[in-house]
Design an enzyme around this catalytic site. Structure first.
Site, PDB file in Angstrom:
ATOM      1  CE  LYS A  65      -4.216  -1.828   2.195  1.00  0.00           C
ATOM      2  NZ  LYS A  65      -5.116  -1.634   3.159  1.00  0.00           N
ATOM      3  CG  ASP A 101      -8.438   0.445   3.824  1.00  0.00           C
ATOM      4  OD1 ASP A 101      -9.197  -0.533   2.810  1.00  0.00           O
ATOM      5  OD2 ASP A 101      -6.967   0.241   3.735  1.00  0.00           O
TER       6      ASP A 101
HETATM    7  P1  NDP Z   1       0.185  -3.607  10.663  1.00  0.00           P
HETATM    8  O1  NDP Z   1       1.051  -4.816  10.568  1.00  0.00           O
HETATM    9  O2  NDP Z   1       0.452  -2.520   9.705  1.00  0.00           O
HETATM   10  O3  NDP Z   1       0.055  -2.995  12.230  1.00  0.00           O
HETATM   11  C1  NDP Z   1      -0.170  -3.883  13.104  1.00  0.00           C
HETATM   12  C2  NDP Z   1      -0.337  -3.227  14.534  1.00  0.00           C
HETATM   13  O4  NDP Z   1      -1.036  -4.111  15.456  1.00  0.00           O
HETATM   14  C3  NDP Z   1       0.674  -2.408  15.158  1.00  0.00           C
HETATM   15  O5  NDP Z   1       0.063  -1.403  15.530  1.00  0.00           O
HETATM   16  C4  NDP Z   1       1.055  -3.681  16.107  1.00  0.00           C
HETATM   17  O6  NDP Z   1       1.709  -2.656  17.264  1.00  0.00           O
HETATM   18  C5  NDP Z   1      -0.115  -3.935  16.640  1.00  0.00           C
HETATM   19  N1  NDP Z   1      -0.151  -5.328  17.379  1.00  0.00           N
HETATM   20  C6  NDP Z   1       0.194  -6.628  16.648  1.00  0.00           C
HETATM   21  N2  NDP Z   1       0.252  -7.519  17.519  1.00  0.00           N
HETATM   22  C7  NDP Z   1      -0.126  -6.804  18.818  1.00  0.00           C
HETATM   23  C8  NDP Z   1      -0.449  -7.563  19.977  1.00  0.00           C
HETATM   24  N3  NDP Z   1      -0.426  -8.933  20.253  1.00  0.00           N
HETATM   25  N4  NDP Z   1      -0.754  -6.546  20.895  1.00  0.00           N
HETATM   26  C9  NDP Z   1      -1.091  -5.346  20.655  1.00  0.00           C
HETATM   27  N5  NDP Z   1      -0.648  -4.900  19.457  1.00  0.00           N
HETATM   28  C10 NDP Z   1      -0.391  -5.544  18.628  1.00  0.00           C
HETATM   29  O7  NDP Z   1      -1.097  -4.221  10.221  1.00  0.00           O
HETATM   30  P2  NDP Z   1      -2.476  -3.363   9.595  1.00  0.00           P
HETATM   31  O8  NDP Z   1      -2.564  -1.934  10.212  1.00  0.00           O
HETATM   32  O9  NDP Z   1      -2.402  -3.479   8.050  1.00  0.00           O
HETATM   33  O10 NDP Z   1      -3.739  -4.579   9.957  1.00  0.00           O
HETATM   34  C11 NDP Z   1      -4.181  -4.316  11.206  1.00  0.00           C
HETATM   35  C12 NDP Z   1      -5.476  -5.157  11.507  1.00  0.00           C
HETATM   36  O11 NDP Z   1      -6.690  -4.381  10.388  1.00  0.00           O
HETATM   37  C13 NDP Z   1      -5.570  -6.583  10.980  1.00  0.00           C
HETATM   38  O12 NDP Z   1      -6.238  -7.201  11.868  1.00  0.00           O
HETATM   39  C14 NDP Z   1      -5.995  -6.377   9.528  1.00  0.00           C
HETATM   40  O13 NDP Z   1      -6.711  -7.614   9.329  1.00  0.00           O
HETATM   41  C15 NDP Z   1      -7.215  -5.400   9.601  1.00  0.00           C
HETATM   42  N6  NDP Z   1      -7.491  -4.672   8.494  1.00  0.00           N
HETATM   43  C16 NDP Z   1      -8.850  -4.958   8.019  1.00  0.00           C
HETATM   44  C17 NDP Z   1      -9.264  -4.415   7.043  1.00  0.00           C
HETATM   45  C18 NDP Z   1     -10.712  -4.602   6.665  1.00  0.00           C
HETATM   46  O14 NDP Z   1     -11.094  -4.360   5.546  1.00  0.00           O
HETATM   47  N7  NDP Z   1     -11.601  -5.042   7.515  1.00  0.00           N
HETATM   48  C19 NDP Z   1      -8.395  -3.546   6.025  1.00  0.00           C
HETATM   49  C20 NDP Z   1      -6.952  -3.533   6.495  1.00  0.00           C
HETATM   50  C21 NDP Z   1      -6.650  -4.254   7.722  1.00  0.00           C
HETATM   51  P3  NDP Z   1       3.125  -2.479  17.143  1.00  0.00           P
HETATM   52  O15 NDP Z   1       3.566  -1.195  16.451  1.00  0.00           O
HETATM   53  O16 NDP Z   1       3.646  -2.359  18.707  1.00  0.00           O
HETATM   54  O17 NDP Z   1       4.060  -3.535  16.632  1.00  0.00           O
END
Ligand code: NDP
Length: 273
Positions: A65, A101
């Site tokens: 993206k 989104d």
């Molecule tokens: P990224 O990998 O860019 O970001 C992940 C985020 O989750 C970070 O802020 C990370 O924190 C945090 N994180 C991961 N594991 C944990 C944990 N165990 N406890 C607390 N925080 C955690 O992912 P995306 O932003 O692309 O996606 C995020 C979510 O959104 C996913 O579940 C994805 O499936 C969903 N999504 C849904 C869409 C839809 O259309 N429904 C569209 C796009 C995404 P840190 O920075 O500390 O690593």
């Protein structure tokens, strides 16, 4: 026939081909929509090849993206703010990028009568998805938006980036104060059945919860929300379908019906249980 596609890596799991095939059928649009696995180091070449073969527009998903935003000749304001593109189309030789989104999330919330204007909203996570939705949440006139993330510095960076849009603050989970009308889980924690450290008192009376992740059963965040007494408790399948509808409208200029496609995908998830 007009060609569309979604680029990602991996891409096999994508529901976009099914969603857009249904939208096309509903609206009588003649088009094809395929899933393309772009090599991790070959996104630009894949997009170029697709365009040379007659591609009209495309969706972009993980992990491309941000690369897509850099590739575009012009960006919508919300894509520029997010620094990420999930929808491409060409105007002549010019590649245009948008990010649907956030509008998808806001449409799904409003469809379920979740009020946003003037509300106190907590967004968990500071990754790509959160970056994409903040401009639209602020455009929906959220009163105050707090971003909380495991890595607090990332939440602070995002808050600083979006501060000019209104009341936006960021920090670690332990810095969150007060109760919120809406809590949106934009972390990927649900995908590994993990839950950010939340307290029931963070959810206001009559408050709502939304998990951007979704699955064939309620996510751990949805289970927490039910225990905390959430008035409305939603997962991200609706957002997925709504963001696709916005892309379809950009490409074809017609609005598909999202309810039918949502029901179809829910039924498929039920069968996969
Ligand atoms: P990224 O990998 O860019 O970001 C992940 C985020 O989750 C970070 O802020 C990370 O924190 C945090 N994180 C991961 N594991 C944990 C944990 N165990 N406890 C607390 N925080 C955690 O992912 P995306 O932003 O692309 O996606 C995020 C979510 O959104 C996913 O579940 C994805 O499936 C969903 N999504 C849904 C869409 C839809 O259309 N429904 C569209 C796009 C995404 P840190 O920075 O500390 O690593």
């Amino acid at each position: 026939m007009d060609r569309y596609a979604v680029f990602g890596h991996p891409i096999k799991h994508s529901k976009s081909p099914l969603i857009h095939a249904r939208f096309a059928e509903q609206t009588g649009q003649q088009l094809s929509y395929e899933a393309i696995l772009a090599p991790l180091d070959g996104f630009t070449e894949s997009v170029d090849q697709f365009r040379s073969a007659g591609g009209q527009g495309a969706n972009v998903t993980l992990p491309f993206k941000q690369q897509a935003a850099a590739l575009c000749d012009s960006l919508s304001e919300r894509a520029r703010l997010a620094g990420a593109v999930n929808t491409l189309h060409w105007q002549g030789d010019k590649l245009c990028g948008d990010n649907t989104d956030g509008e998808g999330l806001v449409r799904d919330l409003l469809k379920h009568k979740v009020a946003l204007a003037g509300k106190r909203v907590l967004v968990l996570g500071a990754g790509g998805a959160v970056r994409g939705v903040i401009p639209e949440l602020m455009a929906a006139q959220v009163g105050e938006l707090v971003i909380a993330n495991r890595t607090a510095a990332k939440a602070r960076e995002l808050a600083a980036l979006f501060h000019h849009l209104g009341q936006v603050q960021g920090g670690g989970f332990d810095e969150v104060q007060g109760a919120f009308d809406l809590i949106i889980n934009g972390t990927s924690a649900s995908l590994s059945a993990a839950l950010p450290p939340l307290k029931p008192e963070m959810l206001a009376d009559g408050g709502c919860c939304y998990d951007m992740a979704y699955g064939d059963k309620p996510t751990v965040f949805q289970l927490w929300a039910a225990d905390a007494g959430a008035d409305v408790n939603l997962a991200g399948l609706g957002m997925l379908v709504e963001q696709a509808a916005v892309s379809f409208e950009i490409w074809r200029g017609v609005s598909p019906s999202t309810d039918e496609v949502y029901d179809l995908l829910m039924a498929q998830l039920g069968e996969a249980k």
